[in-house]
Design an enzyme around this catalytic site. Structure first.
Site, short mmCIF file in Angstrom:
data_model
loop_
_atom_site.label_atom_id
_atom_site.label_comp_id
_atom_site.label_asym_id
_atom_site.label_seq_id
_atom_site.Cartn_x
_atom_site.Cartn_y
_atom_site.Cartn_z
N SER A 259 7.21 0.94 6.75
CA SER A 259 6.48 0.42 5.60
C SER A 259 5.01 0.77 5.69
O SER A 259 4.49 1.08 6.75
CB SER A 259 6.64 -1.09 5.52
OG SER A 259 5.75 -1.69 6.43
N LYS A 260 4.37 0.66 4.55
CA LYS A 260 2.95 0.99 4.44
C LYS A 260 2.10 0.14 5.35
O LYS A 260 1.04 0.56 5.78
CB LYS A 260 2.50 0.75 2.99
CG LYS A 260 2.58 2.00 2.17
CD LYS A 260 1.87 1.77 0.83
CE LYS A 260 2.48 2.71 -0.16
NZ LYS A 260 2.81 2.19 -1.43
N ARG A 261 2.56 -1.07 5.58
CA ARG A 261 1.73 -1.98 6.37
C ARG A 261 1.43 -1.44 7.76
O ARG A 261 0.47 -1.82 8.37
CB ARG A 261 2.38 -3.37 6.46
CG ARG A 261 1.74 -4.35 5.49
CD ARG A 261 2.57 -5.56 5.30
NE ARG A 261 3.76 -5.25 4.52
CZ ARG A 261 4.98 -5.64 4.83
NH1 ARG A 261 5.20 -6.34 5.91
NH2 ARG A 261 6.00 -5.32 4.06
N GLN A 262 2.27 -0.54 8.24
CA GLN A 262 2.06 -0.04 9.60
C GLN A 262 1.40 1.33 9.60
O GLN A 262 1.54 2.10 10.55
CB GLN A 262 3.38 0.02 10.34
CG GLN A 262 4.10 -1.32 10.30
CD GLN A 262 4.66 -1.73 11.62
OE1 GLN A 262 4.63 -0.97 12.58
NE2 GLN A 262 5.16 -2.93 11.71
N GLY A 263 0.68 1.66 8.56
CA GLY A 263 -0.04 2.94 8.54
C GLY A 263 0.48 3.81 7.42
O GLY A 263 1.20 3.34 6.54
#
Ligand code: GLU
Length: 488
Positions: A259-263
């Site tokens: 997911s985007k949350r991890q980069g």
């Protein structure tokens, strides 16, 4: 003849997971000497994203995963459609869907549903409250022809749903998962045509894959639960379903879905950072598949040769950023200086930087950077003149050896006299110093190490003569004088 398609929805920037799906379709098509199509699935009008199709085509063309048919870029780089079974954009195919939905309605395989959003919301809430899986309750399955006509004439909004048979086992074969069987009791009467008249993905995908002669559907695992509905639709039409291949999820290091949350997850972000398209594609190919001989670094055409769809893994593939950095570094290392110079050029702010300097920079940093955007900082670090000499440890001992003053004097004198400043001549001077002062102990470790330390403050780095040539004569002499004044 094998025909496969990549069928993204234009809802935003292309995700690396989508590129992996496109790539597997491409590899399989090329390996089987088949066709790779690009179709745009834009029937969800609420999620359309301006520029998404351009972004998509750019990502595919930048990475070499280029469609043979469907949505393509023409010679001028403009969007075009190519092939005999188009249009390849679903919003341009509405008449076709109307034709096929009529067939299902006539055959009693689909039905009009007038349920309002409020009713469906209440139903869902109620089902949740009593611990049931929320699903449509079939309220409109058996409306009379008259009632349907009356409500349509009255202008009531409606959708058209698939009339799934009750308690029927649906089986299909998946190359990765084997035979999958699901009972219709666990499925919903899927909406096929929405209130806005557009088909849902589930309906359009079946009609299009059939009309476009798709032989294998290679897509992400998230579509596995929908596949029985698709298979049942093929059955309703009397068409052969394609072979399914559901690719494993791509996971973060914590084994949750990427997911985007991890980069970064957008292909464009990776390319902008200076991940080489060929390295990114190579890395993505290995998320869910590996060649028999476990090779890691492969060109696209080597991947085509080695690709075997039956060897796609079942379990999720971890997106290991360190491995991507390593792989990109391998590609950078393998580039020649000229080519690397061109690729790093856009990352330097200084627009006047000349080509020869960039080639020298390329050679200095190629063993050290993981992506192109690190080039300016890496150069700065190597060439940094604002350092203090080590005050202890091995480096200190090397700089304070008895031979250092001899070395210093010889070096200063030779460099001062050099009028043609380049790595080769500098190397020549260092060799000459060794020859002339070997007997005094100026050789081996007592030669290169102290020079490097005097000029850069550190014991290790890229080729010393190259650094000196990039620094230039004045800067080298200035650093030597500072060393003389502060240390010697
Ligand atoms: N439009 C779907 C997506 O965006 C395609 C799924 C499929 O390949 O069937 O993922």
């Amino acid at each position: 003849m094998v025909r496969v398609r990549f069928a993204p929805s234009p809802t935003g920037n292309v995700h690396v997971g989508s590129l992996r799906t496109a790539l597997y379709n491409y590899l399989f098509a090329k390996k089987q000497k088949g066709d790779f199509l690009l179709r745009l699935e834009d029937t969800d009008r609420t999620r359309l994203h301006e520029g998404a199709a351009d972004n998509l085509l750019k990502a595919l063309y930048d990475t070499g995963v280029i469609p043979d048919e469907g949505l393509v870029l023409d010679e001028d780089g403009n969007q075009a459609q190519k092939g005999d079974v188009g249009p390849y954009i679903q919003s341009e195919r509405l008449e076709l869907y109307q034709h096929y939905i009529k067939q299902l309605l006539d055959d009693g395989k689909a039905y009009y549903c007038f349920c309002t959003k409020e009713r469906l919301d209440d139903l869902r809430e109620h089902q949740k409250a009593v611990g049931e899986t929320p699903r449509y309750d079939g309220h409109c399955r058996d409306l009379s022809q008259e009632e349907i006509q009356r409500r349509i004439d009255a202008g009531e909004p409606y959708v058209i749903r698939l009339k799934l048979p009750e308690n029927k086992e649906i089986t299909f074969s998946d190359t990765v998962r084997g035979d999958v069987t699901i009972n219709t009791a666990d499925l919903d009467d899927q909406v096929l045509i929405k209130a806005d008249g557009f088909p849902t993905y589930h309906f359009a995908v079946v009609v299009d894959d059939h009309l476009m002669g798709i032989t294998h559907v290679i897509r992400g695992e998230e579509w596995l639960p929908s596949t029985p509905k698709h298979v049942y639709l093929y059955e309703c039409f009397g068409w052969d379903a394609p072979q399914y291949v559901h690719l494993p999820n791509i996971l973060n290091a914590d084994h949750k879905k990427l997911s985007k949350r991890q980069g970064d997850v957008a292909v464009g972000d990776f390319l902008d950072k200076g991940y080489l398209p060929e390295a990114l594609v190579n890395f993505l190919a290995l998320l869910g598949w590996s060649p028999e001989d476990e090779r890691e670094i492969m060109t696209l055409s080597e991947m085509v040769d080695a690709f075997d769809i039956t060897k796609v893994h079942r379990s999720g593939a971890v997106f290991d950023r360190e491995k991507l950095d390593w792989m990109n570094g391998q590609y950078i290392k393998a580039m020649d200086d000229e080519a690397l110079a061109e690729r790093i050029a856009p990352y330097f702010d200084d627009e006047n930087i000349d080509h020869d300097t960039l080639v020298q920079y390329a050679s200095l940093i190629k063993e050290r950077i993981a992506c192109l955007s690190q080039a300016p900082d890496s150069v700065k670090e190597i060439l940094n003149g604002d350092f203090d000499w080590p005050a202890e440890g091995e480096a200190y001992d090397i700089l304070h050896a008895d031979t250092v003053p001899i070395l210093y004097n010889a070096l200063y004198e030779k460099l001062t006299g050099e009028s043609d400043w380049n790595a080769e001549n500098i190397q020549g001077h260092i060799k000459a110093i060794q020859k002339e002062h070997k007997k005094e102990g100026v050789k081996g470790k007592a030669l290169y190490m102290p020079i490097r330390l005097m000029l850069t403050g550190v014991m290790h780095g890229p080729d010393l003569a190259l650094i000196m040539s990039v620094l230039g004569k004045d800067e080298c002499l200035k650093r030597l004088r500072r060393f003389h004044d502060e240390i010697l």
